[in-house]
Design a protein around this motif. Structure first.
Motif, PDB file in Angstrom:
ATOM      1  N   ALA A  20       9.801 -34.170 -50.977  1.00 16.75           N
ATOM      2  CA  ALA A  20       9.079 -33.062 -51.597  1.00 16.75           C
ATOM      3  C   ALA A  20       7.774 -33.587 -52.175  1.00 16.75           C
ATOM      4  CB  ALA A  20       9.930 -32.422 -52.695  1.00 16.75           C
ATOM      5  N   VAL A  21       6.655 -33.086 -51.682  1.00 10.99           N
ATOM      6  CA  VAL A  21       5.333 -33.550 -52.124  1.00 10.99           C
ATOM      7  C   VAL A  21       4.752 -32.533 -53.095  1.00 10.99           C
ATOM      8  CG1 VAL A  21       3.037 -34.310 -51.417  1.00 10.99           C
ATOM      9  CG2 VAL A  21       4.998 -34.647 -49.876  1.00 10.99           C
ATOM     10  N   ALA A  22       4.504 -32.951 -54.317  1.00 10.17           N
ATOM     11  CA  ALA A  22       3.932 -32.074 -55.337  1.00 10.17           C
ATOM     12  C   ALA A  22       2.417 -32.027 -55.196  1.00 10.17           C
ATOM     13  CB  ALA A  22       4.313 -32.580 -56.728  1.00 10.17           C
ATOM     14  N   GLN A  23       1.876 -30.827 -54.995  1.00 10.75           N
ATOM     15  CA  GLN A  23       0.446 -30.609 -54.797  1.00 10.75           C
ATOM     16  C   GLN A  23      -0.039 -31.441 -53.600  1.00 10.75           C
ATOM     17  OE1 GLN A  23      -1.258 -28.304 -55.613  1.00 10.75           O
ATOM     18  NE2 GLN A  23      -3.408 -28.805 -55.603  1.00 10.75           N
ATOM     19  N   ALA A  24       0.338 -30.982 -52.426  1.00  8.57           N
ATOM     20  CA  ALA A  24       0.091 -31.741 -51.194  1.00  8.57           C
ATOM     21  C   ALA A  24      -1.322 -31.573 -50.641  1.00  8.57           C
ATOM     22  CB  ALA A  24       1.115 -31.325 -50.143  1.00  8.57           C
ATOM     23  N   VAL A  25      -2.238 -31.104 -51.466  1.00  7.08           N
ATOM     24  CA  VAL A  25      -3.626 -30.918 -51.033  1.00  7.08           C
ATOM     25  C   VAL A  25      -4.364 -32.247 -51.181  1.00  7.08           C
ATOM     26  CG1 VAL A  25      -5.716 -29.536 -51.304  1.00  7.08           C
ATOM     27  CG2 VAL A  25      -3.495 -28.551 -51.866  1.00  7.08           C
ATOM     28  N   ASP A  26      -4.092 -33.162 -50.272  1.00  6.70           N
ATOM     29  CA  ASP A  26      -4.666 -34.501 -50.342  1.00  6.70           C
ATOM     30  C   ASP A  26      -4.640 -35.089 -48.936  1.00  6.70           C
ATOM     31  OD1 ASP A  26      -4.341 -37.542 -50.507  1.00  6.70           O
ATOM     32  OD2 ASP A  26      -4.966 -37.074 -52.548  1.00  6.70           O
ATOM     33  N   GLU A  27      -5.802 -35.424 -48.407  1.00  8.07           N
ATOM     34  CA  GLU A  27      -5.864 -35.873 -47.015  1.00  8.07           C
ATOM     35  C   GLU A  27      -5.117 -37.181 -46.776  1.00  8.07           C
ATOM     36  OE1 GLU A  27      -9.590 -35.867 -45.008  1.00  8.07           O
ATOM     37  OE2 GLU A  27     -10.013 -33.752 -45.452  1.00  8.07           O
ATOM     38  N   PHE A  44       9.553 -33.002 -44.553  1.00  6.12           N
ATOM     39  CA  PHE A  44       8.719 -32.782 -45.740  1.00  6.12           C
ATOM     40  C   PHE A  44       8.721 -31.333 -46.210  1.00  6.12           C
ATOM     41  CE2 PHE A  44       7.106 -36.615 -43.819  1.00  6.12           C
ATOM     42  CZ  PHE A  44       6.831 -37.420 -44.912  1.00  6.12           C
ATOM     43  N   PHE A  45       8.746 -31.181 -47.545  1.00  7.34           N
ATOM     44  CA  PHE A  45       8.354 -29.950 -48.218  1.00  7.34           C
ATOM     45  C   PHE A  45       6.965 -30.212 -48.799  1.00  7.34           C
ATOM     46  CE2 PHE A  45      13.018 -28.868 -49.476  1.00  7.34           C
ATOM     47  CZ  PHE A  45      13.257 -28.384 -48.189  1.00  7.34           C
ATOM     48  N   LEU A  46       5.973 -29.467 -48.357  1.00  7.00           N
ATOM     49  CA  LEU A  46       4.615 -29.627 -48.867  1.00  7.00           C
ATOM     50  C   LEU A  46       4.356 -28.487 -49.846  1.00  7.00           C
ATOM     51  CD1 LEU A  46       2.726 -30.522 -45.554  1.00  7.00           C
ATOM     52  CD2 LEU A  46       3.870 -32.059 -47.181  1.00  7.00           C
ATOM     53  N   VAL A  47       4.309 -28.819 -51.132  1.00 12.23           N
ATOM     54  CA  VAL A  47       4.197 -27.809 -52.184  1.00 12.23           C
ATOM     55  C   VAL A  47       2.756 -27.746 -52.681  1.00 12.23           C
ATOM     56  CG1 VAL A  47       5.108 -27.004 -54.388  1.00 12.23           C
ATOM     57  CG2 VAL A  47       6.563 -28.372 -52.870  1.00 12.23           C
ATOM     58  N   GLY A  48       2.204 -26.523 -52.751  1.00 10.73           N
ATOM     59  CA  GLY A  48       0.841 -26.357 -53.243  1.00 10.73           C
ATOM     60  C   GLY A  48       0.206 -25.111 -52.665  1.00 10.73           C
ATOM     61  N   GLU A  49      -1.118 -24.998 -52.839  1.00 10.67           N
ATOM     62  CA  GLU A  49      -1.840 -23.845 -52.326  1.00 10.67           C
ATOM     63  C   GLU A  49      -1.869 -23.908 -50.801  1.00 10.67           C
ATOM     64  OE1 GLU A  49      -3.018 -26.102 -54.450  1.00 10.67           O
ATOM     65  OE2 GLU A  49      -4.196 -25.202 -56.073  1.00 10.67           O
ATOM     66  N   GLU A  50      -1.224 -22.953 -50.166  1.00 12.18           N
ATOM     67  CA  GLU A  50      -1.033 -23.010 -48.708  1.00 12.18           C
ATOM     68  C   GLU A  50      -2.356 -23.047 -47.958  1.00 12.18           C
ATOM     69  OE1 GLU A  50       1.654 -20.816 -45.258  1.00 12.18           O
ATOM     70  OE2 GLU A  50       1.645 -20.046 -47.322  1.00 12.18           O
ATOM     71  N   GLN A  66       5.072 -27.703 -36.960  1.00 16.77           N
ATOM     72  CA  GLN A  66       6.039 -28.518 -36.227  1.00 16.77           C
ATOM     73  C   GLN A  66       7.349 -28.616 -36.993  1.00 16.77           C
ATOM     74  OE1 GLN A  66       5.438 -32.981 -36.631  1.00 16.77           O
ATOM     75  NE2 GLN A  66       3.418 -32.284 -37.364  1.00 16.77           N
ATOM     76  N   ASP A  67       8.403 -28.979 -36.295  1.00 11.97           N
ATOM     77  CA  ASP A  67       9.692 -29.203 -36.933  1.00 11.97           C
ATOM     78  C   ASP A  67       9.564 -30.316 -37.971  1.00 11.97           C
ATOM     79  OD1 ASP A  67      10.857 -27.313 -35.349  1.00 11.97           O
ATOM     80  OD2 ASP A  67      11.663 -28.745 -33.881  1.00 11.97           O
ATOM     81  N   GLY A  68      10.266 -30.155 -39.080  1.00 12.30           N
ATOM     82  CA  GLY A  68      10.270 -31.204 -40.097  1.00 12.30           C
ATOM     83  C   GLY A  68       9.254 -31.012 -41.198  1.00 12.30           C
ATOM     84  N   ILE A  69       8.431 -29.956 -41.106  1.00 21.54           N
ATOM     85  CA  ILE A  69       7.443 -29.672 -42.155  1.00 21.54           C
ATOM     86  C   ILE A  69       7.600 -28.229 -42.615  1.00 21.54           C
ATOM     87  CG2 ILE A  69       4.997 -29.424 -42.711  1.00 21.54           C
ATOM     88  CD1 ILE A  69       4.366 -31.724 -40.908  1.00 21.54           C
ATOM     89  N   HIS A  70       7.704 -28.063 -43.911  1.00 21.87           N
ATOM     90  CA  HIS A  70       7.820 -26.723 -44.492  1.00 21.87           C
ATOM     91  C   HIS A  70       6.853 -26.626 -45.666  1.00 21.87           C
ATOM     92  CE1 HIS A  70       9.404 -22.917 -45.710  1.00 21.87           C
ATOM     93  NE2 HIS A  70       9.877 -23.370 -46.864  1.00 21.87           N
ATOM     94  N   VAL A  71       5.907 -25.711 -45.600  1.00 25.21           N
ATOM     95  CA  VAL A  71       4.922 -25.523 -46.670  1.00 25.21           C
ATOM     96  C   VAL A  71       5.467 -24.501 -47.662  1.00 25.21           C
ATOM     97  CG1 VAL A  71       2.576 -24.827 -47.258  1.00 25.21           C
ATOM     98  CG2 VAL A  71       3.012 -26.064 -45.121  1.00 25.21           C
ATOM     99  N   ILE A  72       5.443 -24.859 -48.947  1.00 22.85           N
ATOM    100  CA  ILE A  72       5.913 -23.979 -50.014  1.00 22.85           C
ATOM    101  C   ILE A  72       4.718 -23.572 -50.868  1.00 22.85           C
ATOM    102  CG2 ILE A  72       7.419 -23.776 -52.032  1.00 22.85           C
ATOM    103  CD1 ILE A  72       9.213 -25.903 -50.771  1.00 22.85           C
ATOM    104  N   GLN A  73       4.371 -22.299 -50.816  1.00 25.80           N
ATOM    105  CA  GLN A  73       3.228 -21.781 -51.568  1.00 25.80           C
ATOM    106  C   GLN A  73       3.473 -21.914 -53.065  1.00 25.80           C
ATOM    107  OE1 GLN A  73       0.145 -20.686 -51.145  1.00 25.80           O
ATOM    108  NE2 GLN A  73      -0.033 -20.115 -53.309  1.00 25.80           N
ATOM    109  N   SER A  74       2.469 -22.458 -53.753  1.00 30.51           N
ATOM    110  CA  SER A  74       2.574 -22.635 -55.202  1.00 30.51           C
ATOM    111  C   SER A  74       1.189 -22.838 -55.781  1.00 30.51           C
ATOM    112  CB  SER A  74       3.450 -23.851 -55.513  1.00 30.51           C
ATOM    113  OG  SER A  74       3.299 -24.257 -56.854  1.00 30.51           O
ATOM    114  N   SER A  75       1.024 -22.472 -57.044  1.00 34.00           N
ATOM    115  CA  SER A  75      -0.197 -22.833 -57.755  1.00 34.00           C
ATOM    116  C   SER A  75      -0.146 -24.323 -58.064  1.00 34.00           C
ATOM    117  CB  SER A  75      -0.302 -22.041 -59.059  1.00 34.00           C
ATOM    118  OG  SER A  75       0.738 -22.427 -59.952  1.00 34.00           O
TER     119      SER A  75
END
Length: 299
Positions: A20-27, A44-50, A66-75
């Motif tokens: 689980a990546v907190a605030q995944a807005v990072d290249e 991966f769970f990518l948490v942050g602004e979609e 792709q399989d294995g990545i799920h983006v979770i919308q969050s502030s």
């Protein structure tokens, strides 16, 4: 284990863990995610602004569908608590810091309701691949505990030993560092090192061999230890360097990186799950190395 590539290769691909990546807005974080998916290292769970995650992913060619990545919308403000809760609820197995400050992430980790604290001291465990050395070496604690007490040093060693054993070291050798090899009344670090050694011999610190105090040269170089007449199972063969204060660890950490061109993997241990707390300035290689160490420790 002679290299961090060996560590990465040793990650179990038959039962993939989720990070689980907190605030995944990072290249750089997303580059690590991309490489991890390409090598089937983790999900991966990518948490942050979609929208922002999508823009950053597009810039580096990462397919979020792709399989294995799920983006979770969050502030941004809620990303840490959502990522931590996913680990707390056992939907994810490793927590990773993205583009968020450490204080905010640790606040969520220590939350009494959904946090990851298990009553132990949290400590930083780093694993270095240093050019010219035949094996990897751990260093603790370079980031969390400023001037640990004897009791805290026991927990810091236990945390490092737990990570090392999960990563493949059956009975790691721990060197409590000081400036000299004898107990000196004017040097508290030597007192603590001697007590830690005795605690280990009496079974109060388990699953490792502790011997100290040892100066740095005698901890890592067998020839130096022999020249000084230091006879020990650990001297010259240390797997884990346990430091007396954060200043010592910080100086060693940065010396390894800047003077020896070392590669590093690092995690926070002592919580209910490993935490990848790399610096925002760390490149994708360091992040993927740290991910591999965390995945091994999560078992």
């Amino acid at each position: 284990m002679k290299s961090l590539d060996d560590l990465i290769e040793g990650v179990d691909r038959t039962n993939l863990k989720t990070v689980a990546v907190a605030q995944a807005v990072d290249e750089e974080v997303l580059k690590a995610v991309k490489k991890a998916r390409e090598t089937n290292l983790a999900n991966f769970f990518l948490v942050g602004e979609e929208d922002e995650i999508s823009r950053s992913a597009s810039a580096i060619g990462l397919d979020l569908h792709q399989d294995g990545i799920h983006v979770i919308q969050s502030s941004k403000e809620e990303s840490a608590s959502i990522a931590v809760k996913s680990v707390h609820d056992e939907k994810a197995h490793v927590l990773m810091k993205g583009n968020i400050d450490t204080k905010s992430l640790l606040k969520a980790v220590l939350d009494k309701q959904y946090g990851l604290r298990r009553g132990n001291v949290l400590s930083h465990v780093s694993l270095f691949e240093i050019p010219g050395r035949e094996k990897l070496i751990f260093l603790t604690d370079a980031a969390m505990n400023i001037a640990p007490t004897l009791e805290e040093k026991v927990q810091i060693i236990n945390n490092a030993v737990e990570v090392a054993r999960q990563a493949g070291w059956e009975k790691p050798k721990v060197a409590p560092l000081a400036a000299v090899e004898v107990v000196n009344p004017a040097m508290p670090a030597t007192h603590d090192a001697a007590i830690l050694t005795q605690m280990n011999r009496r079974g109060q610190i388990k699953d490792c061999i502790v011997d100290g105090p040892l100066a740095f040269d005698n901890a890592v170089d067998l020839k130096a230890a022999k020249q000084k007449g230091v006879e020990s199972e650990v001297a010259g063969q240390a797997d884990i360097l346990a430091v007396p204060t954060i200043e010592v660890a910080n100086a060693l950490y940065k010396s390894f990186m800047y003077f020896a061109n070392a590669k590093v993997a690092a995690v926070i241990s002592g919580a209910k799950a490993p935490i990848v707390l790399t610096s925002r300035a760390d490149d994708a290689e360091s992040k993927i190395n740290s991910l591999a160490l965390a995945l091994k420790a999560s078992h």
